[in-house]
Scaffold this active site. Structure first.
Site, PDB file in Angstrom:
ATOM      1  N   ASP A  68       0.905  -1.090   0.027  1.00  0.00           N
ATOM      2  CA  ASP A  68      -0.056  -0.031  -0.322  1.00  0.00           C
ATOM      3  C   ASP A  68       1.004   1.138  -0.069  1.00  0.00           C
ATOM      4  OD1 ASP A  68       1.113  -0.403   2.770  1.00  0.00           O
ATOM      5  OD2 ASP A  68      -0.783   0.332   3.524  1.00  0.00           O
ATOM      6  N   HIS A  78       9.145  -0.651   9.543  1.00  0.00           N
ATOM      7  CA  HIS A  78       8.039  -1.544   9.459  1.00  0.00           C
ATOM      8  C   HIS A  78       8.439  -2.314   8.222  1.00  0.00           C
ATOM      9  CE1 HIS A  78       5.805   0.154  12.513  1.00  0.00           C
ATOM     10  NE2 HIS A  78       5.682   1.235  11.826  1.00  0.00           N
TER      11      HIS A  78
HETATM   12  O1  RIB Z   1       1.700  -0.724  10.838  1.00  0.00           O
HETATM   13  C1  RIB Z   1       2.776  -0.506  10.010  1.00  0.00           C
HETATM   14  C2  RIB Z   1       2.253  -0.813   8.643  1.00  0.00           C
HETATM   15  O2  RIB Z   1       1.132  -0.019   8.174  1.00  0.00           O
HETATM   16  C3  RIB Z   1       3.252  -0.423   7.507  1.00  0.00           C
HETATM   17  O3  RIB Z   1       3.135  -1.643   6.503  1.00  0.00           O
HETATM   18  C4  RIB Z   1       2.823   0.756   6.973  1.00  0.00           C
HETATM   19  O4  RIB Z   1       3.218   1.067   5.587  1.00  0.00           O
HETATM   20  C5  RIB Z   1       1.249   0.627   6.830  1.00  0.00           C
HETATM   21  O5  RIB Z   1       0.880  -0.073   5.728  1.00  0.00           O
HETATM   22 CA    CA Z   2       2.776  -0.723   4.154  1.00  0.00          CA
END
Ligand code: RIB
Ligand code: CA
Length: 316
Positions: A11, A238
């Site tokens: 995303d 992340h």
């Molecule tokens: O919680 C973090 C995640 O949520 C990451 O993948 C960030 O890009 C959103 O998609």
């Molecule tokens: Ca993401």
């Protein structure tokens, strides 16, 4: 290190953008990127991905769009997400629009690549599990041919980041996540348990700004994220950690669990491990409980190298 073939499903917000750069910088072969809703709407994720791939010298990588939202409904991006990742998802950094998406829908593209590449391919999901769930529903047998599935999502031993229980990627489509977790397919879960501990600072990204067009854009988008993701003067890595774990599994310490996702009530979106023997189904989820504390330094080295190479190439 052997070249890894990766299919990224995302995303495309700021940390997804960092994951793309990390994978390219490590020399991984990206067979394609499938996009979905979450940090931004699906069409915005597609546009960001095309623009970033062109910026990073990989305009030929195919990009496919998934559905506009879960359950046949358009997805509403939260105000919090627009703030954290910027209105356009990439820290309000404006890139030239380049390229067109593939006409193949995301879930079909996933199936095609699993069939073609088999065990050589690792799927890296850093958005919702919507596209993957659709692929598994259509042919679990085909998805099972992939060598691995690594996902950024969930929170097992720590609080969520959108509710006290739920992490964003799972919360944005809990039904899809539950289906994938309960599919029995081997999954590596890179959750908030480990990603929140990997931090990127302004000091680090300042060094990227002097490394050509790509370095400058990445310094700006990562700098924006650092200012808006938390009030700690640093941001969590992340999605890059999930991409890194696909390339180098030894970065993580994992433990196998049988897991599900709650879809009702205030716990909606919570990832739950069944640890008692009588409750245990298949322990198909290897959840990361620790990760290499040196990862942020490694990411800096990989991205500095990539931006410098692109800068030299641009000047030739
Ligand atoms: O919680 C973090 C995640 O949520 C990451 O993948 C960030 O890009 C959103 O998609
Ligand atoms: Ca993401």
């Amino acid at each position: 290190m052997e070249t890894k073939k990766l299919l990224l499903d995302m995303d495309t917000g700021v940390d997804d953008a960092l994951a793309i750069a990390y994978a390219i910088g490590c020399g991984a072969e990206i067979v394609g990127v499938t996009c979905g809703f979450g940090n931004v709407e699906t069409h915005e994720a597609v546009r960001n991905t095309l623009d970033l791939l062109a910026l990073l010298g990989r305009p030929e990588v195919p990009v496919s769009a998934g559905d506009a939202g879960p359950g046949g409904q358009p997805f509403q991006v939260s105000e919090a997400c627009r703030k954290i990742h910027g209105q356009n998802g990439i820290g309000n950094v404006s890139l030239p629009h380049r390229g067109e998406p593939s006409p193949i829908p995301a879930h079909r593209f996933i199936l095609e690549q699993c069939e073609k590449e088999g065990a050589a391919l690792t799927l890296v999901c850093t958005g919702t599990l919507h596209n993957l769930a659709r692929a598994v529903r259509e042919s679990r047998e085909t998805v099972a041919k992939a060598g691995g599935i690594v996902l950024m999502g969930g929170a097992l031993t720590v609080e969520g980041n959108v509710t006290p229980y739920a992490e964003a990627n799972i919360a944005n489509d809990p039904e899809a996540a539950k289906f994938v977790f309960e599919s029995g397919l081997p999954l590596t879960m890179v959750g908030l348990d480990v990603t929140l501990k990997q931090r990127l600072t302004h000091e680090t990204v300042r060094g990227w700004a002097v490394r050509g067009e790509a370095g400058k854009a990445y310094a700006a988008l990562a700098g924006y994220y650092i200012d808006h993701e938390s009030d700690r003067g640093s941001c969590a890595l992340h999605d890059p950690l999930a991409a890194a774990a696909a390339i180098e599994p030894g970065l993580l310490d994992t433990h196998p669990f049988a897991m599900t996702v709650l879809t009702e009530g205030e716990g909606r979106g919570r990832t739950v491990a069944r640890s008692f023997p009588e409750e245990c189904g298949v322990r198909n989820v290897s959840a990361a409980l620790e990760a290499d504390p040196g990862f942020a330094g490694k990411l800096d080295r990989v991205l500095q190298g990539l931006f410098a190479r692109l800068d030299r190439k641009g000047g030739e």
